[in-house]
Scaffold this active site. Structure first.
Site, PDB file in Angstrom:
ATOM      1  N   GLY A   1       1.677  -5.582   4.974  1.00 27.49           N
ATOM      2  CA  GLY A   1       0.856  -6.104   6.061  1.00 27.49           C
ATOM      3  C   GLY A   1       1.510  -5.952   7.413  1.00 27.49           C
ATOM      4  O   GLY A   1       2.358  -5.097   7.624  1.00 27.49           O
TER       5      GLY A   1
ATOM      6  N   LEU B   1      -4.415  -1.450   0.468  1.00 28.20           N
ATOM      7  CA  LEU B   1      -3.475  -1.335   1.586  1.00 28.20           C
ATOM      8  C   LEU B   1      -2.028  -1.516   1.128  1.00 28.20           C
ATOM      9  O   LEU B   1      -1.706  -2.481   0.439  1.00 28.20           O
ATOM     10  CB  LEU B   1      -3.819  -2.407   2.638  1.00 28.20           C
ATOM     11  CG  LEU B   1      -3.130  -2.257   3.992  1.00 28.20           C
ATOM     12  CD1 LEU B   1      -3.605  -1.014   4.714  1.00 28.20           C
ATOM     13  CD2 LEU B   1      -3.364  -3.493   4.836  1.00 28.20           C
ATOM     14  N   ASP B   2      -1.147  -0.597   1.524  1.00 25.33           N
ATOM     15  CA  ASP B   2       0.284  -0.672   1.220  1.00 25.33           C
ATOM     16  C   ASP B   2       0.577  -0.619  -0.283  1.00 25.33           C
ATOM     17  O   ASP B   2       1.685  -0.972  -0.718  1.00 25.33           O
ATOM     18  CB  ASP B   2       0.930  -1.943   1.816  1.00 25.33           C
ATOM     19  CG  ASP B   2       0.787  -1.998   3.322  1.00 25.33           C
ATOM     20  OD1 ASP B   2       0.639  -0.938   3.954  1.00 25.33           O
ATOM     21  OD2 ASP B   2       0.813  -3.111   3.873  1.00 25.33           O
ATOM     22  N   GLU B   3      -0.406  -0.194  -1.070  1.00 28.79           N
ATOM     23  CA  GLU B   3      -0.224  -0.178  -2.520  1.00 28.79           C
ATOM     24  C   GLU B   3      -0.222   1.237  -3.097  1.00 28.79           C
ATOM     25  O   GLU B   3      -0.116   1.424  -4.303  1.00 28.79           O
ATOM     26  CB  GLU B   3      -1.350  -0.984  -3.195  1.00 28.79           C
ATOM     27  CG  GLU B   3      -1.283  -2.476  -2.980  1.00 28.79           C
ATOM     28  CD  GLU B   3      -0.180  -3.122  -3.779  1.00 28.79           C
ATOM     29  OE1 GLU B   3       0.115  -2.656  -4.890  1.00 28.79           O
ATOM     30  OE2 GLU B   3       0.404  -4.105  -3.268  1.00 28.79           O
TER      31      GLU B   3
END
Lengths: 288, 288, 288, 288
Positions: free
Chosen positions: D205, D231-233
């Protein structure tokens, strides 16, 4: 003796490069029921030399290792290859040479007890009695050769006889403070592993930590290499470094360096034991 | 000129060690209304030398920098100290010497544009015209000295005159492929910063990447150091390394090394610009 | 008891920042014949807190440590400081808590035998009998608390009594697979050191290597921290990492991670034993 | 179009593991006159999936790339493989998405100018005008999409049309401060590369440097990954880290992190451009 179904078979090979090498070699393995688990290859485009390591499993093989080697011989001859085939289940027999420092020996024996190395540590050789209790703790034979009582040539002759007797394949110099003669070295080509306590080729010879301290470097290193006739000039297997600052005194360099030496030597032993290293002149190919 | 209230004052000092130094020096600062923001000290216990860097702020100071220096003089004399006092707000004037490679210059100019360095880049000097467009892009004077047209001594005389004229304090050799004469070097003692593309003292001299490639090292490095009369022997400011393997060809070493050179030189410039470095014979004390 | 002339005296102190702190504190030391060997200070400009560590020697001191503490008290009160004064010669008494894994204990005991730590390892506590032989080899008391025989509260009460009896100052959790209750933790504030086998705050909780393996990270880490009531949330003392690739299976992560855990925990213990750590809320100031 | 004799042909393939894969695939290449220059393979023993990358040269080939693909199709179908064949001479067309930060874009454009990347940078897309001068300096089209003037869906529709028009294969988010919609992401599966300024999965995040600063970690990192809906994964391509201490303020983390971001993103782009990455669920296989 038949091959154990759970073992891997490992081929290490180098030869002049030419088209079709991977296909022909993997075809040979495939035709004999091998399932390739791991393949690494490298071409030195400078001198056009080909290097390969293949590990394969055999679910049902009518061939022994000897038969496999004989079957591979014609192809190897045709390629002009230097090669060996090994079983992962047949452990490399090692002798560890030490003097008074215990950290490298301690590290090797502990890792060995953890099952990290595919080796048999058959023998510890030393010119000092200091590390015998450590050898005893792990139940490993410890042979003391007091170098002041005999000529160096006589001591080495006895050591070589002992290595022969124990069926030693590889010698590890774990901060062994003696220089081996060329005669000794040529008996174990690319099979003597040393740890030098500097970032070679910086600080060859004696007292590298003192040299590093006096030069004011900001990083120190350790280097594991195969021993050749030329001191500190053998093919490098592995290196690592650690940062130092102006705050670190000589004693701190020695303390920090101990950790490096342990780790670097341990990695070199593992690579060697798993047949991951091919020598390429003064250099190594390490298939991690 | 009065000191700017927002600036830090920085003292760099070395002297023979003795009891009470920190207390006396900090007392001096305290008595003049200084609030110490940062203090680093180091004692070289070998030759019993004391090193200190103190940064302080002054909310209201009746003293100019000159007056401060004069006030400190008696204590400095008593201690037998080498010392300087600087204002963080007064930027070090630097000249960058380059040849054809752009990566170090590019890195310095970009970082400077980001405000990372407390410096003024007053001047770029080169023996080639190649990097003039880059200098123009950042609006920095670029002086070309073609070394084949004049004797080296004449060129250096002109360069020194130019440095004088621009009020240059520190020279950065950003992959400058010329060797400075002892005469030039002694004009900027501990004020010429070089980047050498090896892990010194390994691979001194020319073509260090080729030397590293041929030796078969597993790690390459870069070294930033002050230039002295002895080539590649000056006090080391900063070093760093990167891993390589047998897969890396000479071109890969050069590519990976470029990144090291940029980063190491940038750190050295920052340490120098922030007055964090004291020279200790052949070594440095770097208060990071 | 008088101070030993060869010892260093160490002050660790934090307090609200204000001008003149370094000068006043070093003046106090200087006035009592102290020769400052090492001084580190730090100001957290966010919450305006001042941190300092000073080590000094005393050639001839009429003061005992008690008297020194009493003499310092008025200044400490005036500054609103949290502080302690220690002698380097008076070793921190530690208890090591372990379960079944031996690598961290092995490393600590070996380093201790090398004289790397300024500690007394008075006691090893475990919920398993497995590591008793290792404790015996180094001649250290080993207390087994079988957690299935009593309630956890009862076991902890007995453990706390034992720690009291042995005069333990600091507890090291060397891969101890039990969670301590808040009641236990608050008895040793900033005096319980844990090693977590991940790069915190990534992979909190159980099986971090499996979590890392499944996430496909390219780097794994280990973290040593002080234990607080919030699991894996205590102030971080030290971290380190190692690269992994897709070739590394879970077992390789565990093997590589063992080396990290050993090294990171050892560094944390050394920093703690040498009184180099000040806690700053959820963070630490480590004066290396 | 015939293949260029100087080019390498590269096969990237994954399929369920079974015996004889390497031999059959290398046999296919060999039968068509290919000389294997580089072969990397990997077996995920967990879910028994096989991954391979082969690079070969063709001295004289009667086959075009299309014909080669058609010839390979039957084997690929039999193996149930996901695969692609690429020519090294045919560069990947990339679009770079940026916002206001210039460091990643600067690094990519400079490296590209050095010939480090086998890519065409066809287009730069931004939601801010700030970096247009940099694009101009390197002569690359710069398209500004002001996100406050249209709905996000409309902007993305226009961006996708533009990417289509420019024949873009891969999108690089070089500190692009917008989140792409799932609709956008699914148009470029495993072909959108992001740089996240933390050591994922730590600090997902916003504001990861602030999170890291407040947590008091001793190491910060950067992560390059393929973008997925989560997101960010997405699958991690590359990570790296740098040490920090209590002395580093938030601004220092940002400064140090910039260097990490640049380096990590550059490595990810190079791996992708050289067809060295295979996605394995949430993970990647990167054949360096």
């Amino acid at each position: 003796m038949e091959l154990n179904a759970e073992d891997e078979i490992i081929l290490l090979l180098s030869c002049p490069d030419r088209p079709g090498l991977v296909s022909r070699i993997t075809g040979f393995i495939c035709d004999r029921g091998g399932n390739i688990l791991n393949l690494n290859e490298h071409v030195d485009t400078g001198d056009k030399t080909f290097f390969i390591r293949i590990a394969w499993s055999i679910e049902s093989s009518p061939l022994s290792l000897d038969e496999l080697e004989r079957a591979f011989m014609p192809l190897a001859l045709e390629l002009g290859a230097a090669w060996k085939i090994r079983e992962s289940g047949k452990k490399t027999r090692m002798a560890i040479f030490v003097s008074k420092y215990d950290h490298c020996l301690q590290e090797i024996l502990w890792r060995h007890s953890m099952g990290e190395f595919a080796i048999d540590i058959a023998l510890i050789v030393s010119n000092h009695p200091d590390l015998k209790p450590l050898a005893d703790h792990y139940g490993i034979d410890y042979h003391l050769f007091e170098t002041d009582r005999k000529s160096k040539a006589d001591v080495e002759r006895d050591e070589l006889a002992l290595l022969e007797q124990y069926g030693i394949d590889t010698v590890v110099l774990a901060r062994y403070m003696q220089i081996l003669s060329p005669h000794f070295v040529e008996r174990y080509p690319s099979r003597i592993i040393n740890i030098h306590h500097s970032f070679l080729p910086a600080f060859v010879g004696g007292n590298p930590y003192r040299q590093a301290y006096e030069r004011g470097v900001k990083i120190i290193g350790a280097t594991s290499h195969y021993v050749t006739e030329d001191l500190d000039e053998g093919p490098i297997i592995e290196q690592d470094i650690i940062r130092i600052t102006h705050k670190d005194r000589l004693a701190d360099l020695i303390r920090k360096g101990r950790d490096l030496e342990r780790m670097v030597l341990a990695r070199a032993i593992r690579f060697h034991a798993e047949h991951r290293i091919l020598v390429n002149g003064k250099k190594t190919v390490v298939f991690e």
